[in-house]
Motif scaffolding. Sequence first.
Motif, PDB file in Angstrom:
ATOM      1  N   PHE A  23       0.833  -1.201   0.000  1.00  0.00           N
ATOM      2  CA  PHE A  23       0.000   0.000   0.000  1.00  0.00           C
ATOM      3  C   PHE A  23       0.872   1.257   0.000  1.00  0.00           C
ATOM      4  O   PHE A  23       0.662   2.177  -0.792  1.00  0.00           O
ATOM      5  CB  PHE A  23      -0.927  -0.013   1.234  1.00  0.00           C
ATOM      6  CG  PHE A  23      -1.771   1.208   1.372  1.00  0.00           C
ATOM      7  CD1 PHE A  23      -2.989   1.302   0.725  1.00  0.00           C
ATOM      8  CD2 PHE A  23      -1.350   2.269   2.158  1.00  0.00           C
ATOM      9  CE1 PHE A  23      -3.776   2.438   0.854  1.00  0.00           C
ATOM     10  CE2 PHE A  23      -2.124   3.404   2.285  1.00  0.00           C
ATOM     11  CZ  PHE A  23      -3.343   3.494   1.634  1.00  0.00           C
ATOM     12  N   PHE A  24       1.874   1.290   0.870  1.00  0.00           N
ATOM     13  CA  PHE A  24       2.764   2.450   0.951  1.00  0.00           C
ATOM     14  C   PHE A  24       3.627   2.585  -0.297  1.00  0.00           C
ATOM     15  O   PHE A  24       3.894   3.697  -0.752  1.00  0.00           O
ATOM     16  CB  PHE A  24       3.646   2.384   2.210  1.00  0.00           C
ATOM     17  CG  PHE A  24       2.988   3.029   3.392  1.00  0.00           C
ATOM     18  CD1 PHE A  24       3.194   4.363   3.673  1.00  0.00           C
ATOM     19  CD2 PHE A  24       2.144   2.295   4.205  1.00  0.00           C
ATOM     20  CE1 PHE A  24       2.568   4.968   4.752  1.00  0.00           C
ATOM     21  CE2 PHE A  24       1.520   2.888   5.288  1.00  0.00           C
ATOM     22  CZ  PHE A  24       1.723   4.230   5.564  1.00  0.00           C
ATOM     23  N   ASN A  26       2.805   1.734  -3.376  1.00  0.00           N
ATOM     24  CA  ASN A  26       1.936   2.301  -4.403  1.00  0.00           C
ATOM     25  C   ASN A  26       1.686   3.785  -4.162  1.00  0.00           C
ATOM     26  O   ASN A  26       1.778   4.606  -5.079  1.00  0.00           O
ATOM     27  CB  ASN A  26       0.610   1.541  -4.458  1.00  0.00           C
ATOM     28  CG  ASN A  26      -0.311   2.115  -5.506  1.00  0.00           C
ATOM     29  OD1 ASN A  26      -0.009   2.119  -6.687  1.00  0.00           O
ATOM     30  ND2 ASN A  26      -1.438   2.647  -5.052  1.00  0.00           N
ATOM     31  N   SER A  27       1.379   4.141  -2.938  1.00  0.00           N
ATOM     32  CA  SER A  27       1.092   5.535  -2.611  1.00  0.00           C
ATOM     33  C   SER A  27       2.319   6.418  -2.839  1.00  0.00           C
ATOM     34  O   SER A  27       2.217   7.513  -3.399  1.00  0.00           O
ATOM     35  CB  SER A  27       0.621   5.637  -1.160  1.00  0.00           C
ATOM     36  OG  SER A  27       0.226   6.944  -0.849  1.00  0.00           O
ATOM     37  N   SER A  30       2.966   6.852  -6.571  1.00  0.00           N
ATOM     38  CA  SER A  30       1.957   7.759  -7.142  1.00  0.00           C
ATOM     39  C   SER A  30       2.295   9.216  -6.860  1.00  0.00           C
ATOM     40  O   SER A  30       2.132  10.075  -7.731  1.00  0.00           O
ATOM     41  CB  SER A  30       0.572   7.443  -6.587  1.00  0.00           C
ATOM     42  OG  SER A  30       0.179   6.148  -6.967  1.00  0.00           O
ATOM     43  N   LYS A  31       2.761   9.495  -5.654  1.00  0.00           N
ATOM     44  CA  LYS A  31       3.077  10.877  -5.301  1.00  0.00           C
ATOM     45  C   LYS A  31       4.357  11.359  -5.974  1.00  0.00           C
ATOM     46  O   LYS A  31       4.536  12.561  -6.161  1.00  0.00           O
ATOM     47  CB  LYS A  31       3.158  11.031  -3.794  1.00  0.00           C
ATOM     48  CG  LYS A  31       1.793  11.007  -3.139  1.00  0.00           C
ATOM     49  CD  LYS A  31       1.893  11.169  -1.646  1.00  0.00           C
ATOM     50  CE  LYS A  31       0.538  11.088  -0.999  1.00  0.00           C
ATOM     51  NZ  LYS A  31      -0.028   9.737  -0.958  1.00  0.00           N
ATOM     52  N   SER A  66       6.264  11.560  -0.578  1.00  0.00           N
ATOM     53  CA  SER A  66       6.506  10.365  -1.387  1.00  0.00           C
ATOM     54  C   SER A  66       7.705   9.580  -0.855  1.00  0.00           C
ATOM     55  O   SER A  66       7.629   8.360  -0.664  1.00  0.00           O
ATOM     56  CB  SER A  66       6.752  10.766  -2.849  1.00  0.00           C
ATOM     57  OG  SER A  66       7.176   9.657  -3.591  1.00  0.00           O
ATOM     58  N   GLU A  69       6.838   7.871   2.371  1.00  0.00           N
ATOM     59  CA  GLU A  69       6.011   6.681   2.160  1.00  0.00           C
ATOM     60  C   GLU A  69       6.841   5.533   1.579  1.00  0.00           C
ATOM     61  O   GLU A  69       6.667   4.376   1.967  1.00  0.00           O
ATOM     62  CB  GLU A  69       4.825   7.011   1.251  1.00  0.00           C
ATOM     63  CG  GLU A  69       3.795   7.872   1.942  1.00  0.00           C
ATOM     64  CD  GLU A  69       2.607   8.214   1.070  1.00  0.00           C
ATOM     65  OE1 GLU A  69       2.695   8.081  -0.168  1.00  0.00           O
ATOM     66  OE2 GLU A  69       1.583   8.618   1.640  1.00  0.00           O
ATOM     67  N   ASP A 125      -6.827   5.155   8.630  1.00  0.00           N
ATOM     68  CA  ASP A 125      -5.455   5.084   9.127  1.00  0.00           C
ATOM     69  C   ASP A 125      -5.368   4.566  10.556  1.00  0.00           C
ATOM     70  O   ASP A 125      -4.286   4.259  11.033  1.00  0.00           O
ATOM     71  CB  ASP A 125      -4.763   6.437   8.981  1.00  0.00           C
ATOM     72  CG  ASP A 125      -4.408   6.730   7.530  1.00  0.00           C
ATOM     73  OD1 ASP A 125      -4.542   5.814   6.690  1.00  0.00           O
ATOM     74  OD2 ASP A 125      -4.014   7.853   7.225  1.00  0.00           O
TER      75      ASP A 125
END
Length: 146
Positions: A23-24, A26-27, A30-31, A66, A69, A125
């Motif tokens: 999850f992190f 991907n996030s 993306s950022k 980013s 993460e 969260d």
Amino acid sequence: MLSASARRSAARQFPLRLTTGAFFLNSGISKLRADEATAEGLQQFAAMTYPFLKKQDAEKFARLLSVGELAIAATLLVPVVPAAVAGAALTAFSVATLGLYLRTPGMREEGSLRPTEQGIALAKDVWLLGIGVALVADGVTEHEHR
């Protein structure tokens, strides 16, 4: 060679670390590609709760978020990183995002901790906090058994 206790601990942690780390990852990726408008939106939203961020350049803020993460993803996905370290990183991040949830108007129903439609994205969260605390606890008890 790992002890039986360490193997059980690693097996317990694997699904938590893999899913949360993915999850992190991907996030964070993306950022990295956030356009100017997205970066400004992220920075302005965070600055509502953490006013010192108003002075931060929006694109730099998005890059730092980013990188943060991606660093958390690495602590979770790299098996040699101790559970307590990975859990502490995840816990710190989730506390910051829960601060946004608790202090940003419109995220919660009036006089309640229940999320509004807009608050659900941050309210989730609390799961990250639980996973982080579980990893810290598991890492501490694993270390005590050595």
